[in-house]
Motif scaffolding. Structure first.
Motif, PDB file in Angstrom:
ATOM      1  N   LEU A  13      -4.799  -0.135  -8.462  1.00 50.42           N
ATOM      2  CA  LEU A  13      -5.578   0.962  -8.100  1.00 50.42           C
ATOM      3  C   LEU A  13      -5.563   0.867  -6.516  1.00 50.42           C
ATOM      4  O   LEU A  13      -5.330   1.927  -6.119  1.00 50.42           O
ATOM      5  CB  LEU A  13      -6.995   0.981  -8.556  1.00 50.42           C
ATOM      6  CG  LEU A  13      -7.128   0.888 -10.230  1.00 50.42           C
ATOM      7  CD1 LEU A  13      -8.548   0.878 -10.645  1.00 50.42           C
ATOM      8  CD2 LEU A  13      -6.750   2.492 -10.463  1.00 50.42           C
ATOM      9  N   LEU A  14      -5.632   0.062  -5.959  1.00 47.48           N
ATOM     10  CA  LEU A  14      -5.789  -0.345  -4.414  1.00 47.48           C
ATOM     11  C   LEU A  14      -4.479   0.168  -3.872  1.00 47.48           C
ATOM     12  O   LEU A  14      -3.954   0.912  -2.787  1.00 47.48           O
ATOM     13  CB  LEU A  14      -6.127  -1.768  -3.767  1.00 47.48           C
ATOM     14  CG  LEU A  14      -7.432  -2.102  -4.124  1.00 47.48           C
ATOM     15  CD1 LEU A  14      -7.771  -3.453  -3.896  1.00 47.48           C
ATOM     16  CD2 LEU A  14      -8.445  -1.007  -3.498  1.00 47.48           C
ATOM     17  N   LEU A  15      -3.345  -0.398  -4.408  1.00 49.01           N
ATOM     18  CA  LEU A  15      -1.769   0.017  -4.074  1.00 49.01           C
ATOM     19  C   LEU A  15      -1.544   1.423  -4.276  1.00 49.01           C
ATOM     20  O   LEU A  15      -1.057   2.417  -3.371  1.00 49.01           O
ATOM     21  CB  LEU A  15      -0.772  -0.723  -4.866  1.00 49.01           C
ATOM     22  CG  LEU A  15      -0.746  -2.204  -4.597  1.00 49.01           C
ATOM     23  CD1 LEU A  15       0.242  -2.859  -5.549  1.00 49.01           C
ATOM     24  CD2 LEU A  15      -0.470  -2.473  -3.068  1.00 49.01           C
ATOM     25  N   ALA A  16      -1.964   2.031  -5.312  1.00 52.87           N
ATOM     26  CA  ALA A  16      -1.882   3.491  -5.760  1.00 52.87           C
ATOM     27  C   ALA A  16      -2.633   4.448  -4.389  1.00 52.87           C
ATOM     28  O   ALA A  16      -2.230   5.231  -3.881  1.00 52.87           O
ATOM     29  CB  ALA A  16      -2.151   3.942  -6.910  1.00 52.87           C
ATOM     30  N   VAL A  17      -3.978   3.955  -4.101  1.00 52.29           N
ATOM     31  CA  VAL A  17      -4.717   4.724  -3.191  1.00 52.29           C
ATOM     32  C   VAL A  17      -4.035   4.596  -1.861  1.00 52.29           C
ATOM     33  O   VAL A  17      -3.769   5.573  -1.108  1.00 52.29           O
ATOM     34  CB  VAL A  17      -6.031   4.100  -3.013  1.00 52.29           C
ATOM     35  CG1 VAL A  17      -6.650   4.579  -1.618  1.00 52.29           C
ATOM     36  CG2 VAL A  17      -6.910   4.397  -4.139  1.00 52.29           C
ATOM     37  N   LEU A  18      -3.186   3.228  -1.245  1.00 57.65           N
ATOM     38  CA  LEU A  18      -2.970   3.375  -0.057  1.00 57.65           C
ATOM     39  C   LEU A  18      -1.147   3.839  -0.201  1.00 57.65           C
ATOM     40  O   LEU A  18      -0.703   4.054   0.955  1.00 57.65           O
ATOM     41  CB  LEU A  18      -2.717   1.848   0.344  1.00 57.65           C
ATOM     42  CG  LEU A  18      -4.086   1.077   0.635  1.00 57.65           C
ATOM     43  CD1 LEU A  18      -3.831  -0.360   0.701  1.00 57.65           C
ATOM     44  CD2 LEU A  18      -4.337   1.488   2.026  1.00 57.65           C
ATOM     45  N   GLU A  19      -0.792   4.285  -1.339  1.00 54.60           N
ATOM     46  CA  GLU A  19       0.588   5.091  -1.449  1.00 54.60           C
ATOM     47  C   GLU A  19       0.283   6.403  -0.635  1.00 54.60           C
ATOM     48  O   GLU A  19       1.177   6.944  -0.055  1.00 54.60           O
ATOM     49  CB  GLU A  19       0.939   5.247  -2.732  1.00 54.60           C
ATOM     50  CG  GLU A  19       2.028   5.824  -2.962  1.00 54.60           C
ATOM     51  CD  GLU A  19       2.405   6.118  -4.642  1.00 54.60           C
ATOM     52  OE1 GLU A  19       3.699   5.847  -4.917  1.00 54.60           O
ATOM     53  OE2 GLU A  19       1.720   6.451  -5.423  1.00 54.60           O
ATOM     54  N   GLN A  20      -1.091   6.909  -0.589  1.00 57.30           N
ATOM     55  CA  GLN A  20      -1.308   8.202   0.047  1.00 57.30           C
ATOM     56  C   GLN A  20      -1.163   7.884   1.825  1.00 57.30           C
ATOM     57  O   GLN A  20      -0.884   9.063   2.321  1.00 57.30           O
ATOM     58  CB  GLN A  20      -2.601   8.743  -0.010  1.00 57.30           C
ATOM     59  CG  GLN A  20      -2.847   9.004  -1.825  1.00 57.30           C
ATOM     60  CD  GLN A  20      -4.369   9.372  -2.125  1.00 57.30           C
ATOM     61  OE1 GLN A  20      -5.206   8.846  -1.230  1.00 57.30           O
ATOM     62  NE2 GLN A  20      -4.453  10.151  -3.351  1.00 57.30           N
ATOM     63  N   GLY A  21      -1.064   6.765   2.225  1.00 55.85           N
ATOM     64  CA  GLY A  21      -1.348   6.577   3.529  1.00 55.85           C
ATOM     65  C   GLY A  21      -2.054   5.695   4.132  1.00 55.85           C
ATOM     66  O   GLY A  21      -2.647   5.119   3.211  1.00 55.85           O
ATOM     67  N   GLY A  81       4.845  -3.808  -1.539  1.00 60.65           N
ATOM     68  CA  GLY A  81       3.863  -3.238  -1.926  1.00 60.65           C
ATOM     69  C   GLY A  81       4.074  -2.221  -3.049  1.00 60.65           C
ATOM     70  O   GLY A  81       3.722  -1.898  -4.151  1.00 60.65           O
ATOM     71  N   ARG A  82       4.950  -1.248  -2.199  1.00 55.20           N
ATOM     72  CA  ARG A  82       5.678   0.063  -3.222  1.00 55.20           C
ATOM     73  C   ARG A  82       6.578  -0.523  -4.400  1.00 55.20           C
ATOM     74  O   ARG A  82       6.205   0.045  -5.549  1.00 55.20           O
ATOM     75  CB  ARG A  82       6.606   0.821  -2.241  1.00 55.20           C
ATOM     76  CG  ARG A  82       5.836   1.519  -1.287  1.00 55.20           C
ATOM     77  CD  ARG A  82       6.832   2.420  -0.469  1.00 55.20           C
ATOM     78  NE  ARG A  82       6.327   2.636   0.694  1.00 55.20           N
ATOM     79  CZ  ARG A  82       5.233   3.575   1.328  1.00 55.20           C
ATOM     80  NH1 ARG A  82       4.609   4.101  -0.001  1.00 55.20           N
ATOM     81  NH2 ARG A  82       4.778   3.862   2.423  1.00 55.20           N
ATOM     82  N   ARG A  83       7.208  -1.766  -4.255  1.00 54.51           N
ATOM     83  CA  ARG A  83       8.000  -2.065  -5.539  1.00 54.51           C
ATOM     84  C   ARG A  83       6.788  -2.796  -6.484  1.00 54.51           C
ATOM     85  O   ARG A  83       7.004  -2.452  -7.606  1.00 54.51           O
ATOM     86  CB  ARG A  83       9.143  -3.162  -4.879  1.00 54.51           C
ATOM     87  CG  ARG A  83      10.121  -2.756  -4.193  1.00 54.51           C
ATOM     88  CD  ARG A  83      11.126  -3.821  -4.073  1.00 54.51           C
ATOM     89  NE  ARG A  83      10.732  -4.803  -3.184  1.00 54.51           N
ATOM     90  CZ  ARG A  83      10.778  -4.921  -1.767  1.00 54.51           C
ATOM     91  NH1 ARG A  83      10.901  -3.943  -1.282  1.00 54.51           N
ATOM     92  NH2 ARG A  83      10.203  -6.009  -1.293  1.00 54.51           N
ATOM     93  N   ALA A  84       5.850  -3.474  -5.960  1.00 52.01           N
ATOM     94  CA  ALA A  84       4.870  -3.899  -6.762  1.00 52.01           C
ATOM     95  C   ALA A  84       3.981  -3.016  -7.595  1.00 52.01           C
ATOM     96  O   ALA A  84       3.862  -2.874  -8.788  1.00 52.01           O
ATOM     97  CB  ALA A  84       4.056  -4.647  -6.166  1.00 52.01           C
TER      98      ALA A  84
END
Length: 113
Positions: A13-21, A81-84
Protein backbone atom coordinates in the motif's frame (compact mmCIF):
# COMPACT_ATOMS: atom_id res chain seq x y z
CA UNK A 1 -9.63 -0.73 9.90
CA UNK A 2 -6.85 -1.77 12.24
CA UNK A 3 -3.20 -1.96 11.23
CA UNK A 4 -3.25 -5.64 12.28
CA UNK A 5 -5.73 -6.41 9.48
CA UNK A 6 -3.21 -5.09 6.96
CA UNK A 7 -0.47 -7.45 8.07
CA UNK A 8 1.50 -8.39 4.97
CA UNK A 9 -0.07 -5.70 2.79
CA UNK A 10 1.10 -2.42 4.31
CA UNK A 11 4.35 -2.26 2.35
CA UNK A 12 2.47 -2.73 -0.94
CA UNK A 13 0.00 0.00 0.00
CA UNK A 14 2.82 2.41 0.84
CA UNK A 15 4.61 1.65 -2.43
CA UNK A 16 1.36 2.22 -4.34
CA UNK A 17 0.83 5.59 -2.64
CA UNK A 18 4.39 6.66 -3.43
CA UNK A 19 3.90 5.66 -7.06
CA UNK A 20 1.96 8.94 -7.37
CA UNK A 21 5.09 10.91 -6.49
CA UNK A 22 7.26 12.03 -3.59
CA UNK A 23 5.47 12.67 -0.30
CA UNK A 24 6.31 13.40 3.30
CA UNK A 25 5.07 11.04 6.00
CA UNK A 26 1.90 12.89 6.97
CA UNK A 27 0.91 13.24 3.29
CA UNK A 28 1.31 9.47 2.92
CA UNK A 29 -1.00 8.92 5.89
CA UNK A 30 -3.52 11.33 4.37
CA UNK A 31 -3.31 9.61 0.97
CA UNK A 32 -4.02 6.23 2.57
CA UNK A 33 -6.96 7.72 4.43
CA UNK A 34 -8.34 9.50 1.34
CA UNK A 35 -7.94 6.63 -1.12
CA UNK A 36 -9.63 4.25 1.33
CA UNK A 37 -12.53 6.62 2.09
CA UNK A 38 -11.34 6.80 5.68
CA UNK A 39 -11.02 3.05 6.22
CA UNK A 40 -7.23 3.21 6.55
CA UNK A 41 -6.57 5.70 9.32
CA UNK A 42 -3.22 4.41 10.46
CA UNK A 43 -1.06 5.93 13.20
CA UNK A 44 2.41 7.29 12.60
CA UNK A 45 3.75 4.46 14.77
CA UNK A 46 2.65 2.06 12.05
CA UNK A 47 3.62 4.08 8.98
CA UNK A 48 7.10 5.38 9.85
CA UNK A 49 8.62 2.02 10.83
CA UNK A 50 7.27 0.56 7.57
CA UNK A 51 8.80 3.44 5.58
CA UNK A 52 12.16 2.86 7.29
CA UNK A 53 11.92 -0.85 6.49
CA UNK A 54 11.18 -0.05 2.83
CA UNK A 55 14.11 2.36 2.77
CA UNK A 56 16.49 -0.26 4.18
CA UNK A 57 15.25 -2.67 1.49
CA UNK A 58 16.07 -0.08 -1.19
CA UNK A 59 12.43 0.30 -2.30
CA UNK A 60 12.14 3.87 -1.02
CA UNK A 61 14.61 6.74 -0.77
CA UNK A 62 14.21 9.78 1.45
CA UNK A 63 15.52 13.30 1.70
CA UNK A 64 15.22 15.93 4.41
CA UNK A 65 13.87 19.39 3.72
CA UNK A 66 12.72 22.40 5.70
CA UNK A 67 9.17 23.60 5.10
CA UNK A 68 7.86 26.60 7.04
CA UNK A 69 10.76 26.24 9.45
CA UNK A 70 10.03 22.56 10.13
CA UNK A 71 12.22 19.64 9.14
CA UNK A 72 10.43 16.88 7.31
CA UNK A 73 11.46 13.80 5.44
CA UNK A 74 10.15 13.22 1.94
CA UNK A 75 9.95 9.71 0.54
CA UNK A 76 10.08 8.60 -3.07
CA UNK A 77 9.83 5.28 -4.84
CA UNK A 78 13.05 3.84 -6.28
CA UNK A 79 13.35 1.67 -9.39
CA UNK A 80 13.66 -1.34 -7.08
CA UNK A 81 10.48 -0.15 -5.35
CA UNK A 82 8.64 0.00 -8.68
CA UNK A 83 9.70 -3.57 -9.43
CA UNK A 84 8.64 -4.65 -5.93
CA UNK A 85 5.26 -2.96 -6.42
CA UNK A 86 4.75 -4.79 -9.72
CA UNK A 87 5.47 -8.07 -7.92
CA UNK A 88 3.10 -7.16 -5.09
CA UNK A 89 0.33 -6.37 -7.58
CA UNK A 90 0.82 -9.68 -9.38
CA UNK A 91 0.80 -11.56 -6.07
CA UNK A 92 -2.31 -9.69 -4.94
CA UNK A 93 -4.21 -10.57 -8.13
CA UNK A 94 -3.35 -14.24 -7.72
CA UNK A 95 -4.21 -14.24 -4.00
CA UNK A 96 -7.52 -12.39 -4.39
CA UNK A 97 -8.54 -14.60 -7.32
CA UNK A 98 -7.83 -17.75 -5.33
CA UNK A 99 -9.56 -16.58 -2.16
CA UNK A 100 -12.44 -15.23 -4.24
CA UNK A 101 -13.15 -18.75 -5.41
CA UNK A 102 -14.17 -19.52 -1.84
CA UNK A 103 -15.64 -16.27 -0.57
CA UNK A 104 -17.37 -14.71 -3.59
CA UNK A 105 -21.00 -15.77 -3.75
CA UNK A 106 -21.09 -15.09 -7.52
CA UNK A 107 -18.67 -17.89 -8.32
CA UNK A 108 -20.18 -21.39 -8.44
CA UNK A 109 -18.15 -24.05 -6.60
CA UNK A 110 -16.06 -26.39 -8.71
CA UNK A 111 -17.14 -30.03 -8.63
CA UNK A 112 -14.54 -32.45 -7.33
CA UNK A 113 -12.76 -34.51 -9.98
Amino acid sequence: MKAQALHGHLDALLLAVLEQGSMHGYAIIEALRNRSDGQLDLPTGTIYPALRRLERAGHVASTWSTVNGRERRTYQLTDAGRRALAGERSGWREFSSTVGRFLDTDVPPTAPA
